[in-house]
Enzyme design. Structure first.
Site, mmCIF file in Angstrom:
data_model
loop_
_atom_site.group_PDB
_atom_site.id
_atom_site.type_symbol
_atom_site.label_atom_id
_atom_site.label_comp_id
_atom_site.label_asym_id
_atom_site.label_seq_id
_atom_site.Cartn_x
_atom_site.Cartn_y
_atom_site.Cartn_z
ATOM 1 N N CYS A 77 11.667 23.134 31.717
ATOM 2 C CA CYS A 77 12.088 24.275 32.532
ATOM 3 C C CYS A 77 13.374 24.903 32.005
ATOM 4 O O CYS A 77 13.787 25.963 32.478
ATOM 5 C CB CYS A 77 12.269 23.847 33.982
ATOM 6 N N HIS A 99 10.091 30.399 40.051
ATOM 7 C CA HIS A 99 10.344 29.529 38.902
ATOM 8 C C HIS A 99 9.172 29.562 37.926
ATOM 9 O O HIS A 99 8.307 28.692 37.939
ATOM 10 C CB HIS A 99 10.580 28.104 39.405
#
Lengths: 389, 267
Positions: free
Chosen positions: A85, A335
């Site tokens: 991420c 996200h």
């Protein structure tokens, strides 16, 4: 040494995006290019770094070449950057270093992820590929699980409980409500956030960020070119990165992220500032407990005080010393894994140039910070941005 | 695992606490045999036709699983013989190679739907192509002494588990030689709902009302993450203790991966 300026920044809306990979990336590049005040051509770009975990495996190899080909940058030196991420946070750092080293003058850093056209089982798989597969994931853990373990331990070690996490969720939804590119543009009451269904005890649905599609990109240039492209560059004043054991059980403590601490220390040092100087920070709140830890590890709150920091609303827009996640953060803005890090930089670019939607503009902000974490804290990139060089 | 055990003139017999119709959500004839062997003093034993009555093939050899987790040595010339019932989930240790006379055990009523659902999920996992995280069978074998026997490496007077290659000085760490204690202290825990469970367990998680996981510290220093087993009636507590047993972890690519799961010993 060369200073680095951010002269353009753009992104798609985060969420369930109708466009595919090529379409989303092209849109982010269009937005970034068109945000450069005095104009820039894709042919001006020397290098490009694109962060992605590879969007469900649809183009695992040569991802970056495909994307640049479809966004008017064929021929440019490009590569995919993968750090879970934190992929585009590291793409940003690589771009910064390329200019700092004198090897490039105009660099694109960006990120992309397409998650919502996957089947449920594939989505679960791709959301879990960045943990310790052998000893953690196959012992039953996903990222909700690792952060749940962290949250419960944090409550045990410090004066904190789940209500502190609810405050984080409510704040970030409040911030994201006015953000036109946010995935979840809805306010959430304290009572509702308290009573979400349990995902990984003690974390509920309202402690977890959504799974988003999205792409983001920023244009960085060497100092001597900054004013060719804009009168109001945002300076990338500092960059730092760190790493840690991949699995929680190998770390000395699971209630602090050493990768964040190392990255922050280096970023503050290169920028010549301290945490007290930061006006707004986009932190990696993939789960609400992650924001609590981030406020401590970045130095906004003392060790063990992150829960109180959230409870007392210190990170609310224009209320405390520092605004945390003015965009809504991962919790509300969304996200899209590989696109998150440079998405945070897009937000800082807008805020420091007073270009955020008026209702959510942070007042008088001079210094901004981005904090992008890979997985449960194995990697982290922190950047410091300023209105002044 | 909690077993019902009968010892008589024919030998030692065991089935699960549910009776001979079911070995539990992550149990089978192999885990029953391991539980029975653990209750007896380790000797040598012959597998006889035991392997023929397992539902699925383990990713690590049965010999290795038994030796690493119980201390029993497999020897086809041994006087003791391991047997498995052809149909029921019952195992036996006898001195005869002939199929033993199987005793009757008490049976606990478990909803047939639950058993069937779990059996179907195991079958789907084993027969399906992996859509989840992948650890090769070779990798399982490489780390089997640590995974099944809690064997740790020694590095500069500290124990290292799970195994790693080089230390922070860049020197290679020798193969595992020290066994960690078989109990550990809970540092934290969670229970993953079906929505939060890894894809490998997402089929079984809703049937089991979630997957419990603990992060524990061994007395010797190393820490580890383990799935909970047999926790239907217990809630973990930080500073509580667990012990470990071999259970099915997950199925993938035609084989069952076995490993240690944590059992609550104090709440």
């Amino acid at each position: 040494m060369v200073d680095v300026a951010m002269v353009g920044a753009g992104q798609t809306k985060f969420g369930n995006h109708p466009l595919g990979l090529k379409g989303m990336w092209s849109e982010a590049i269009e937005q970034a290019i068109s945000s450069v005040d005095h104009g820039i051509q894709t042919t001006d770009v020397d290098e490009a770094f694109i962060g992605s975990i590879a969007f469900g495996g649809s183009q695992l190899g040569n991802t970056a070449a495909l994307l640049t080909e479809h966004s008017g940058m064929e021929g440019v030196s490009v590569r995919r950057v993968e750090n879970a991420c934190a992929s585009s946070g590291f793409a940003l750092r690589d771009a910064w270093m390329a200019i700092k080293s004198g090897q490039a003058d105009v660099v694109i850093a960006g990120g992309i992820e397409k998650m919502n056209d996957l089947s449920t089982s594939r989505k679960r798989y791709w959301l879990g590929v960045s943990g310790d597969t052998e000893w953690e994931r196959l012992a039953g853990l996903t990222f909700p699980g690792t952060y749940a373990l962290t949250a419960r331990r944090y409550f045990h070690e410090f004066d904190s409980n789940h209500d502190d996490l609810v405050h984080v969720s409510v704040k970030n939804h409040m911030h994201g409500f006015e953000n036109e590119v946010a995935h979840l543009r809805k306010q959430v009451s304290f009572e509702k956030a308290q009573s979400g269904f349990m995902v990984a005890d003690p974390l509920t649905l309202y402690d977890c960020c959504p799974t988003s599609d999205g792409a983001s990109a920023v244009v960085l240039v060497a100092d001597h070119l900054a004013h060719k492209f804009t009168d109001t560059p945002v300076w990338v004043k500092g960059s730092g990165a760190g790493s840690d054991h991949l699995a929680l059980h190998d770390r000395p403590s699971i209630t602090q992220l050493r990768a964040t601490q190392a990255a922050a220390k280096r970023a503050y040092a290169t920028a010549g500032i301290s945490a007290n100087d930061v006006d707004l920070a986009e932190v990696h709140d993939c789960f609400t407990i992650a924001e609590v830890l981030a406020t401590e590890d970045l130095g906004f709150a003392s060790r063990g005080e992150g829960g109180r920091f959230a409870r007392e609303g210190e990170g609310r827009r224009n209320e405390g010393h520092v605004t945390i996640n003015a965009s809504g953060g991962l919790k509300s803005k969304g996200h899209p894994l590989g696109a998150t890090g440079t998405g945070q930089a897009v937000e800082i670019f807008k805020q420091l140039r007073n270009q955020a939607e008026p209702a959510r503009q942070v007042r008088d902000a001079e210094l901004g910070l981005t904090h992008n974490v890979g997985g449960s804290g194995a990697t982290c990139a922190v950047h410091i941005f300023g209105r002044d060089r | 695992m909690d077993i019902q055990r009968i010892s008589n003139q024919d030998g030692h017999f065991a089935c699960s606490k549910y009776g001979q119709q079911w070995a539990g959500p992550d149990g089978d004839r192999l885990t029953l045999a391991l539980a029975l062997l653990k209750q007896l003093s380790a000797e040598t034993i012959a597998l006889n036709s035991f392997a023929d009555h397992l539902e699925y093939t383990p990713s690590v050899s049965i010999d290795e699983i038994i030796q690493l987790s119980t201390g029993w040595i497999i020897d086809e010339d041994a006087s003791l013989q391991l047997h498995a019932h052809r149909k029921g989930f019952v195992v036996a240790i006898t001195e005869s190679k002939e199929e033993p006379r199987w005793p009757d055990f008490d049976t606990t009523e478990i909803p047939v739907e639950t058993q069937n659902e779990l059996n179907e999920q195991w079958n789907a996992e084993v027969s399906g192509v992996s859509q989840g995280a992948y650890v090769s069978q070779a990798q399982h074998v490489l780390a089997s002494s640590s995974r099944l026997g809690l064997m740790a490496q020694v590095n500069q007077e500290k124990l290292v588990w799970p195994p790693r290659q080089l230390n922070s000085s860049g020197q290679r760490i020798d193969s595992p030689t020290v066994q960690l204690s078989e109990t550990a202290t809970i540092l934290t825990w969670t229970r993953l709902s079906a929505a939060g469970a890894p894809s490998e367990f997402s089929g079984r998680a809703p049937v089991l009302d979630g997957v419990g996981t603990v992060l524990v510290a061994f007395d010797e220093g190393p820490k580890g993450v383990f799935m909970l087993a047999d926790d239907e009636n217990g809630v973990p507590e930080i500073d509580g203790t667990v012990r470990f047993e071999i259970r099915r972890l997950y199925g993938q690519d035609g084989v069952i991966h076995y490993g240690l799961k944590a059992i609550l010993t104090k709440s």
